[in-house]
Enzyme design. Structure first.
Site, PDB file in Angstrom:
ATOM      1  N   ARG A 110       0.819  -1.228   0.000  1.00  0.00           N
ATOM      2  CA  ARG A 110       0.000   0.000   0.000  1.00  0.00           C
ATOM      3  C   ARG A 110       0.850   1.274   0.000  1.00  0.00           C
ATOM      4  NH1 ARG A 110      -2.473  -3.292   3.679  1.00  0.00           N
ATOM      5  NH2 ARG A 110      -4.339  -4.309   2.839  1.00  0.00           N
ATOM      6  N   LYS A 132       2.843  11.614 -10.765  1.00  0.00           N
ATOM      7  CA  LYS A 132       1.932  10.815 -11.590  1.00  0.00           C
ATOM      8  C   LYS A 132       2.635   9.519 -11.958  1.00  0.00           C
ATOM      9  CE  LYS A 132      -1.025  14.092 -13.986  1.00  0.00           C
ATOM     10  NZ  LYS A 132      -1.474  14.510 -15.335  1.00  0.00           N
ATOM     11  N   GLU A 174       9.680  18.234 -25.087  1.00  0.00           N
ATOM     12  CA  GLU A 174       8.984  18.455 -23.816  1.00  0.00           C
ATOM     13  C   GLU A 174       9.546  19.714 -23.148  1.00  0.00           C
ATOM     14  OE1 GLU A 174       5.879  17.610 -22.382  1.00  0.00           O
ATOM     15  OE2 GLU A 174       6.450  15.559 -22.867  1.00  0.00           O
ATOM     16  N   LYS A 202       7.841  23.125 -13.381  1.00  0.00           N
ATOM     17  CA  LYS A 202       6.912  22.019 -13.128  1.00  0.00           C
ATOM     18  C   LYS A 202       6.583  21.943 -11.639  1.00  0.00           C
ATOM     19  CE  LYS A 202       5.328  17.438 -13.907  1.00  0.00           C
ATOM     20  NZ  LYS A 202       5.249  16.240 -14.717  1.00  0.00           N
ATOM     21  N   GLU A 212      -4.217  17.699 -10.249  1.00  0.00           N
ATOM     22  CA  GLU A 212      -4.798  18.191 -11.494  1.00  0.00           C
ATOM     23  C   GLU A 212      -6.314  18.311 -11.412  1.00  0.00           C
ATOM     24  OE1 GLU A 212      -2.939  16.581 -14.989  1.00  0.00           O
ATOM     25  OE2 GLU A 212      -4.526  17.363 -16.274  1.00  0.00           O
ATOM     26  N   ARG A 224      -2.046  22.427 -13.120  1.00  0.00           N
ATOM     27  CA  ARG A 224      -1.292  21.342 -13.714  1.00  0.00           C
ATOM     28  C   ARG A 224      -1.711  21.027 -15.147  1.00  0.00           C
ATOM     29  NH1 ARG A 224       0.918  16.216 -10.272  1.00  0.00           N
ATOM     30  NH2 ARG A 224       2.014  15.435 -12.088  1.00  0.00           N
ATOM     31  N   ASN A 228      -0.080  20.238 -20.188  1.00  0.00           N
ATOM     32  CA  ASN A 228      -0.484  19.538 -21.407  1.00  0.00           C
ATOM     33  C   ASN A 228      -0.393  20.425 -22.636  1.00  0.00           C
ATOM     34  OD1 ASN A 228      -1.124  17.028 -20.217  1.00  0.00           O
ATOM     35  ND2 ASN A 228      -2.941  17.990 -19.355  1.00  0.00           N
ATOM     36  N   HIS A 231       0.058  19.069 -26.156  1.00  0.00           N
ATOM     37  CA  HIS A 231      -0.148  17.624 -26.079  1.00  0.00           C
ATOM     38  C   HIS A 231      -1.419  17.131 -26.759  1.00  0.00           C
ATOM     39  CE1 HIS A 231       3.233  17.759 -23.425  1.00  0.00           C
ATOM     40  NE2 HIS A 231       3.179  16.470 -23.186  1.00  0.00           N
ATOM     41  N   HIS A 235      -0.668  14.007 -28.769  1.00  0.00           N
ATOM     42  CA  HIS A 235      -1.216  12.668 -28.502  1.00  0.00           C
ATOM     43  C   HIS A 235      -1.935  12.112 -29.717  1.00  0.00           C
ATOM     44  CE1 HIS A 235      -1.193  13.400 -23.883  1.00  0.00           C
ATOM     45  NE2 HIS A 235      -0.123  12.734 -24.274  1.00  0.00           N
ATOM     46  N   HIS A 247       7.595  11.006 -28.591  1.00  0.00           N
ATOM     47  CA  HIS A 247       6.648  11.839 -27.855  1.00  0.00           C
ATOM     48  C   HIS A 247       6.961  13.337 -27.976  1.00  0.00           C
ATOM     49  CE1 HIS A 247       3.800  12.957 -24.754  1.00  0.00           C
ATOM     50  NE2 HIS A 247       4.764  13.548 -24.077  1.00  0.00           N
TER      51      HIS A 247
HETATM   52  N1  LIG Z   1       4.341  10.583 -15.156  1.00  0.00           N
HETATM   53  C1  LIG Z   1       4.472  11.677 -15.853  1.00  0.00           C
HETATM   54  O1  LIG Z   1       4.228  12.788 -15.359  1.00  0.00           O
HETATM   55  C2  LIG Z   1       4.948  11.591 -17.277  1.00  0.00           C
HETATM   56  C3  LIG Z   1       5.224  12.764 -17.989  1.00  0.00           C
HETATM   57  C4  LIG Z   1       5.707  12.662 -19.286  1.00  0.00           C
HETATM   58  C5  LIG Z   1       5.909  11.411 -19.855  1.00  0.00           C
HETATM   59  N2  LIG Z   1       5.623  10.279 -19.139  1.00  0.00           N
HETATM   60  C6  LIG Z   1       5.841   8.936 -19.714  1.00  0.00           C
HETATM   61  O2  LIG Z   1       7.218   8.807 -20.034  1.00  0.00           O
HETATM   62  C7  LIG Z   1       7.366   7.832 -21.046  1.00  0.00           C
HETATM   63  C8  LIG Z   1       8.427   8.290 -22.035  1.00  0.00           C
HETATM   64  O3  LIG Z   1       9.638   8.470 -21.345  1.00  0.00           O
HETATM   65  P1  LIG Z   1      11.030   8.628 -22.107  1.00  0.00           P
HETATM   66  O4  LIG Z   1      10.867   9.539 -23.251  1.00  0.00           O
HETATM   67  O5  LIG Z   1      12.023   8.924 -21.070  1.00  0.00           O
HETATM   68  O6  LIG Z   1      11.251   7.199 -22.793  1.00  0.00           O
HETATM   69  P2  LIG Z   1      11.858   5.818 -22.222  1.00  0.00           P
HETATM   70  O7  LIG Z   1      11.690   5.697 -20.781  1.00  0.00           O
HETATM   71  O8  LIG Z   1      11.300   4.758 -23.094  1.00  0.00           O
HETATM   72  O9  LIG Z   1      13.429   5.969 -22.531  1.00  0.00           O
HETATM   73  C9  LIG Z   1      13.872   6.063 -23.855  1.00  0.00           C
HETATM   74  C10 LIG Z   1      15.003   5.064 -24.150  1.00  0.00           C
HETATM   75  O10 LIG Z   1      16.229   5.536 -23.608  1.00  0.00           O
HETATM   76  C11 LIG Z   1      16.865   4.517 -22.846  1.00  0.00           C
HETATM   77  N3  LIG Z   1      17.663   5.203 -21.844  1.00  0.00           N
HETATM   78  C12 LIG Z   1      17.219   5.789 -20.717  1.00  0.00           C
HETATM   79  N4  LIG Z   1      18.217   6.438 -20.123  1.00  0.00           N
HETATM   80  C13 LIG Z   1      19.330   6.258 -20.867  1.00  0.00           C
HETATM   81  C14 LIG Z   1      20.668   6.720 -20.779  1.00  0.00           C
HETATM   82  N5  LIG Z   1      21.062   7.550 -19.815  1.00  0.00           N
HETATM   83  N6  LIG Z   1      21.539   6.325 -21.730  1.00  0.00           N
HETATM   84  C15 LIG Z   1      21.141   5.543 -22.765  1.00  0.00           C
HETATM   85  N7  LIG Z   1      19.875   5.104 -22.918  1.00  0.00           N
HETATM   86  C16 LIG Z   1      18.985   5.468 -21.974  1.00  0.00           C
HETATM   87  C17 LIG Z   1      15.719   3.676 -22.361  1.00  0.00           C
HETATM   88  O11 LIG Z   1      16.134   2.396 -22.008  1.00  0.00           O
HETATM   89  C18 LIG Z   1      14.788   3.698 -23.557  1.00  0.00           C
HETATM   90  O12 LIG Z   1      15.196   2.748 -24.507  1.00  0.00           O
HETATM   91  C19 LIG Z   1       5.997   7.632 -21.658  1.00  0.00           C
HETATM   92  O13 LIG Z   1       5.502   6.365 -21.289  1.00  0.00           O
HETATM   93  C20 LIG Z   1       5.151   8.728 -21.044  1.00  0.00           C
HETATM   94  O14 LIG Z   1       3.815   8.346 -20.857  1.00  0.00           O
HETATM   95  C21 LIG Z   1       5.152  10.359 -17.869  1.00  0.00           C
END
Ligand SMILES: NC(=O)c1ccc[n+]([C@@H]2O[C@H](COP(=O)([O-])OP(=O)(O)OC[C@H]3O[C@@H](n4cnc5c(N)ncnc54)[C@H](O)[C@@H]3O)[C@@H](O)[C@H]2O)c1
Length: 342
Positions: A110, A132, A174, A202, A212, A224, A228, A231, A235, A247
């Site tokens: 939990r 999030k 982003e 942020k 949010e 918050r 977006n 986005h 999206h 993204h």
């Molecule tokens: N929770 C939130 O507030 C929030 C906000 C924005 C995005 N997201 C989520 O984030 C995700 C996208 O994240 P992302 O763009 O970081 O992609 P990701 O986590 O898939 O990472 C991209 C790639 O880079 C690799 N990688 C990571 N760090 C590395 C490093 N230092 N050196 C070499 N390779 C490395 C990973 O293994 C992966 O293959 C989506 O699922 C999205 O929904 C969440």
């Protein structure tokens, strides 16, 4: 290394930003913890020392890894490792890792303490901050999740050197949105300063609207939901088809689209549109709707956007008072804006 505070009362925490910040990880591990479950991916390749007994659990790559099955597997591994409520989960990776590790930490026993070591630019400026967490369902992205704040976050800018170029660029998309959320001269800042400025921005928006809710009622809202920005079309482009957009690249197109839409609605002048184009171009990001993406399909997807709470089309748009949530934007104006962006 600089510390940026996310002010959330008893859930407040610090984000440590700068080269080598990962070496400060043990200072963020709660004193009660005797074990740390490190969640990462093979490709991340960032080693961390927690100062307590630690074991590393690998998850797979990509959106497919953001699943209930991964969370179940992690929680079972935590249990076998003997992770208790007093211990800590450490997410070391990009947004996929921080979303999954965060959700596992939110539900295991939990809720156990969580620290993120964000290793992509996108995770450093966005995903790792704000609490999030969640996973995807076959029916849609991020449909199951929880608000679960970390007890600390590390944004070590040194580890970004190993990021594939495409992933770095995605993070810039982003990052670009923060230029319109009030971070001045963003493209001119050095990397660490830019990351810290985005984190501060942020942190401020999250502190004012942790869950949010500001956008859920009333005609216009801030908080918050403003994160977006760019986005809604972003999206839609990601969902619409295989346009080979990461993204942040989709968000970049969404930012420029939002500026043109605001202009058509008489909310901003030409200079402000040009500023959007300039920032996105400065980061080497795309700004036009891909060939083959049908405007009608994009419109239908935008109307279904889960962030939209009204009946009509809802966007975060720039205007005389800065960014705002704007509801009931006419379809014809949206279609004309899309057509103008080809
Ligand atoms: N929770 C939130 O507030 C929030 C906000 C924005 C995005 N997201 C989520 O984030 C995700 C996208 O994240 P992302 O763009 O970081 O992609 P990701 O986590 O898939 O990472 C991209 C790639 O880079 C690799 N990688 C990571 N760090 C590395 C490093 N230092 N050196 C070499 N390779 C490395 C990973 O293994 C992966 O293959 C989506 O699922 C999205 O929904 C969440």
């Amino acid at each position: 290394v600089r510390a940026v505070k996310v002010e959330l009362g008893e859930r407040s925490y610090e984000v440590l930003v700068g080269p080598g910040a990962r070496r400060l990880l043990s200072s963020l591990v709660p004193p009660s913890a005797t074990k740390a479950a490190v969640v990462t991916q093979e490709a991340v390749g960032v080693e961390v020392g927690t100062g307590v007994a630690q074991e590393t659990f690998f998850i797979k790559e990509g959106e497919a890894a953001k699943s209930m099955a991964t969370v179940e597997q992690l929680c079972r591994n935590f249990a076998r490792f003997g992770l208790s409520r007093a211990d800590v989960v450490i997410g070391v990776g990009g947004g996929v890792v921080t979303d999954v590790a965060g959700f596992a930490a939110a539900v295991y026993h939990r809720g156990v303490a969580l620290v993120h070591v964000a290793t992509t630019l996108l995770a450093q400026v966005d995903a790792a901050i704000g609490g999030k967490t969640g996973v995807n369902l076959p029916e849609g992205k991020n449909l199951v999740g929880a608000f679960w704040q970390p007890v600390g976050v590390i944004c070590d800018t040194e580890v970004l050197a190993a990021l594939p170029r495409r992933e770095y660029r995605s993070g810039l998309g982003e990052m670009a949105k923060y230029a319109f959320l009030g971070v001045a001269n963003l493209p001119e800042l050095a990397l660490e300063e830019a990351v810290a400025a985005c984190v501060e921005c942020k942190a401020r928006l999250v502190a004012g609207d942790e869950r949010e809710v500001a956008g859920l009622s009333g005609a216009k809202a801030g908080g918050r939901a403003l994160l977006n920005y760019g986005h809604t079309l972003g999206h839609a482009l990601e969902t619409a088809g295989n346009y080979d957009l990461r993204h942040g690249e989709a968000v970049a197109i969404g930012l420029v689209f939002a500026a043109h839409l605001a202009h058509r609605l008489g909310r901003v002048g030409k200079e402000r549109v040009a500023e959007h184009e300039r920032v996105v171009a400065a980061y080497g990001l795309p700004s036009r709707v891909p060939q083959g993406a049908k405007s009608e399909d994009l419109l239908a997807l935008m109307a279904r956007d889960k962030k939209s709470t009204g009946t009509g089309l809802t966007f975060v748009l720039d205007g005389p008072a800065g960014l705002e949530v704007v509801r009931d934007v006419p379809e014809a104006t949206v279609l004309a804006t899309l057509e103008g962006l080809r």
